[in-house]
Design a protein around this motif. Structure first.
Motif, PDB file in Angstrom:
ATOM      1  N   VAL A 272     -13.689  43.029 -54.997  1.00 40.38           N
ATOM      2  CA  VAL A 272     -15.011  43.365 -54.482  1.00 40.38           C
ATOM      3  C   VAL A 272     -15.651  42.084 -53.948  1.00 40.38           C
ATOM      4  O   VAL A 272     -15.242  40.985 -54.304  1.00 40.38           O
ATOM      5  CB  VAL A 272     -15.925  43.967 -55.581  1.00 40.38           C
ATOM      6  CG1 VAL A 272     -15.333  45.267 -56.111  1.00 40.38           C
ATOM      7  CG2 VAL A 272     -16.158  42.982 -56.712  1.00 40.38           C
ATOM      8  N   TYR A 273     -16.643  42.217 -53.079  1.00 45.35           N
ATOM      9  CA  TYR A 273     -17.348  41.048 -52.576  1.00 45.35           C
ATOM     10  C   TYR A 273     -18.125  40.400 -53.716  1.00 45.35           C
ATOM     11  O   TYR A 273     -18.881  41.081 -54.411  1.00 45.35           O
ATOM     12  CB  TYR A 273     -18.332  41.443 -51.476  1.00 45.35           C
ATOM     13  CG  TYR A 273     -17.684  42.020 -50.240  1.00 45.35           C
ATOM     14  CD1 TYR A 273     -16.890  41.238 -49.414  1.00 45.35           C
ATOM     15  CD2 TYR A 273     -17.880  43.352 -49.897  1.00 45.35           C
ATOM     16  CE1 TYR A 273     -16.310  41.777 -48.276  1.00 45.35           C
ATOM     17  CE2 TYR A 273     -17.299  43.901 -48.759  1.00 45.35           C
ATOM     18  CZ  TYR A 273     -16.508  43.102 -47.956  1.00 45.35           C
ATOM     19  OH  TYR A 273     -15.922  43.637 -46.836  1.00 45.35           O
TER      20      TYR A 273
ATOM     21  N   ASP B  36     -19.562  45.590 -53.557  1.00 46.01           N
ATOM     22  CA  ASP B  36     -18.861  46.563 -52.722  1.00 46.01           C
ATOM     23  C   ASP B  36     -17.368  46.223 -52.669  1.00 46.01           C
ATOM     24  O   ASP B  36     -17.006  45.051 -52.733  1.00 46.01           O
ATOM     25  CB  ASP B  36     -19.376  46.500 -51.262  1.00 46.01           C
ATOM     26  CG  ASP B  36     -20.750  47.129 -51.113  1.00 46.01           C
ATOM     27  OD1 ASP B  36     -21.231  47.751 -52.068  1.00 46.01           O
ATOM     28  OD2 ASP B  36     -21.344  46.981 -50.025  1.00 46.01           O
TER      29      ASP B  36
ATOM     30  N   PHE C  51     -22.493  43.397 -45.974  1.00 47.57           N
ATOM     31  CA  PHE C  51     -21.954  44.016 -47.192  1.00 47.57           C
ATOM     32  C   PHE C  51     -22.780  43.545 -48.376  1.00 47.57           C
ATOM     33  O   PHE C  51     -23.516  42.554 -48.285  1.00 47.57           O
ATOM     34  CB  PHE C  51     -20.467  43.676 -47.377  1.00 47.57           C
ATOM     35  CG  PHE C  51     -20.140  42.216 -47.310  1.00 47.57           C
ATOM     36  CD1 PHE C  51     -20.409  41.360 -48.376  1.00 47.57           C
ATOM     37  CD2 PHE C  51     -19.542  41.681 -46.173  1.00 47.57           C
ATOM     38  CE1 PHE C  51     -20.087  40.024 -48.315  1.00 47.57           C
ATOM     39  CE2 PHE C  51     -19.222  40.326 -46.095  1.00 47.57           C
ATOM     40  CZ  PHE C  51     -19.497  39.499 -47.169  1.00 47.57           C
ATOM     41  N   LEU C  52     -22.652  44.277 -49.460  1.00 48.28           N
ATOM     42  CA  LEU C  52     -23.396  43.956 -50.674  1.00 48.28           C
ATOM     43  C   LEU C  52     -22.438  43.478 -51.761  1.00 48.28           C
ATOM     44  O   LEU C  52     -21.304  43.968 -51.855  1.00 48.28           O
ATOM     45  CB  LEU C  52     -24.145  45.193 -51.175  1.00 48.28           C
ATOM     46  CG  LEU C  52     -25.200  45.770 -50.238  1.00 48.28           C
ATOM     47  CD1 LEU C  52     -25.744  47.084 -50.793  1.00 48.28           C
ATOM     48  CD2 LEU C  52     -26.335  44.765 -50.046  1.00 48.28           C
ATOM     49  N   GLN C  53     -22.955  42.555 -52.537  1.00 45.30           N
ATOM     50  CA  GLN C  53     -22.265  42.098 -53.737  1.00 45.30           C
ATOM     51  C   GLN C  53     -21.796  43.315 -54.545  1.00 45.30           C
ATOM     52  O   GLN C  53     -22.593  44.215 -54.813  1.00 45.30           O
ATOM     53  CB  GLN C  53     -23.309  41.306 -54.535  1.00 45.30           C
ATOM     54  CG  GLN C  53     -22.873  40.615 -55.779  1.00 45.30           C
ATOM     55  CD  GLN C  53     -24.041  39.799 -56.358  1.00 45.30           C
ATOM     56  OE1 GLN C  53     -25.042  39.561 -55.687  1.00 45.30           O
ATOM     57  NE2 GLN C  53     -23.913  39.367 -57.590  1.00 45.30           N
TER      58      GLN C  53
ATOM     59  N   THR D 169     -23.508  38.898 -51.378  1.00 41.80           N
ATOM     60  CA  THR D 169     -24.075  39.764 -50.354  1.00 41.80           C
ATOM     61  C   THR D 169     -24.201  38.982 -49.050  1.00 41.80           C
ATOM     62  O   THR D 169     -24.530  37.801 -49.081  1.00 41.80           O
ATOM     63  CB  THR D 169     -25.478  40.231 -50.812  1.00 41.80           C
ATOM     64  OG1 THR D 169     -25.330  41.045 -51.973  1.00 41.80           O
ATOM     65  CG2 THR D 169     -26.204  41.010 -49.731  1.00 41.80           C
TER      66      THR D 169
END
Lengths: 233, 233
Positions: free
Chosen positions: B92-93, B45, B41-43, B96
């Motif tokens: 959100v995250y 998301d 996953f990405l920062q 990452t």
DNA sequence: GTTCCTGTTTGCGCTGGCGCAAAGAAGGAA
DNA sequence: TTCCTTCTTTGCGCCAGCGCAAACAGGAAC
């Protein structure tokens, strides 16, 4: 000092607590008052109590073997601190809590919170939200320290401190007052007193802040945000 | 890949789970495989899933607007990651997650964990212990970055990475192998690839390590500890 | 007012570590 | 084997920020 259970509801973790629970926690609490510069607890002490700051201001700091120290977080009224010990029985405080002004806090045994957590989901969620907040703040600050230049770091730090312990000035809603010395800011931004002094002097020349003895007054928050975002190099 | 519920017990949070719970979580899990360099996953998301690494290795990183990045933590098999989103619905995250080698992970919806937490105290404690661990590690690393010189920081970083992802070398129990590039170490210690390269070359001259391509072999852990503690300036 | 204490400023010199550039080495692919 | 890509090393120059020292200033106590 007179405290009633409803006051405790100002603590984020207790926001959804029942009146009975608040009463119960309050009955377990001891009131501790410390002078400016004195400590609630020291890094390495057994984490027997957790605290709720009732009045005053304090800071959480960590120091290395050489005595060089960094500020991890500033504690305001009705914030909980020293609660990590409630999760792991037998833990020690990973940081030192020092009063920035004469301060009073409620001290409650970590073991009591530990027991309470077993039967009260709202406490678990409250505490976890607090923890995720710390984790995210520390991750951000770590990244800033690793990747940003001093001026920008100091701007980010001053803005963060403003949102945590700043007082809006009566009369002018835009101006925010911070009761912090150059040394405090340096320890919170990972630099030296000298550099903070020079940067603040430059900002003062530009009309962004007013820098007094143990006090920073933000005159133009927007200008600081621009520096923090690197728009004003 | 064949997974049975008992495997899940290797995840620290599930250590005290009942067999039924393990079965339940497993039934909710999707298996995701990603190639080296790809992302779980990405920062930024939405944190819809949390993950449990089943095989391979990954790292959690954060990058600033300019693309400069820092490594927050290395993830090993049977470690949970991306779980902060389970605490605050809609989160959100904050970082990452990128695979260091071809890797497989179980993905479970954050909302499912969120619900499970309401009725299972053991999960709460497990998650909180994980969180307190992160908080303490980040606080330490922040202090190191703020107060220690590069060589010492690199030593501390290499030792920390060794304990997290190092493999003891068959044949010689003292030697530990790290599958990390100079760039990885630089991002984990808050410096540049160049500096890491120079420091490792010097250590190699002193016989402390062997530095290969995307690989560090620790020959003398004790010597590194001395540098990390500042006994060997 | 005067004194003292503690925090702040500023000049100055220095150096740790950054960062470019270019060469070198280790693998993988073909 | 050769080529190509990617990672690593190393020389070199430079400068941001550190840290000392000394002067300065705000505030409290008396």
């Amino acid at each position: 000092m007179h405290l009633n259970p409803a006051d405790l509801r100002r603590v984020s973790v207790f926001r959804e607590a029942t009146d009975e629970d608040l009463q119960l926690f309050l009955s377990q609490a001891i009131l501790r008052t410390v002078e400016e510069g004195e400590f609630f607890f020291l890094q390495g002490d057994p984490a027997v109590f957790f605290y709720i700051l009732v009045s005053g201001r304090a800071k959480l700091l960590q120091s290395n073997a050489a005595g060089h120290q960094v500020n991890l977080r500033t504690i305001n009224e009705w914030q909980m601190f020293g609660a990590l010990g409630a999760v792991k029985p037998g833990a020690v405080y990973p940081a030192t809590a020092q009063a920035l002004e004469p301060s009073t806090a409620l001290a409650i045994e970590s073991a009591f919170l530990h027991e309470a957590l077993k039967t009260r989901p709202y406490l678990n969620f409250g505490l976890m939200q607090l923890m995720t907040g710390y984790i995210q703040e520390m991750q951000e600050r770590y990244r800033e320290l690793a990747t940003e230049r001093v001026e920008r770091r100091i701007a980010l730090t001053v803005l963060r401190l403003a949102s945590q312990v700043g007082k809006r000035l009566a009369g002018d809603e835009m101006m925010i007052e911070l009761p912090l010395s150059r040394q405090d800011v340096a320890e919170a931004s990972g630099t030296t007193m000298f550099t903070v002094s020079r940067v603040l002097a430059e900002w003062e020349r530009r009309g962004l802040v007013e820098a007094g003895r143990e006090r920073v007054l933000i005159r133009n928050p927007h200008g600081l945000v621009q520096i923090a975002e690197g728009l004003n190099p």
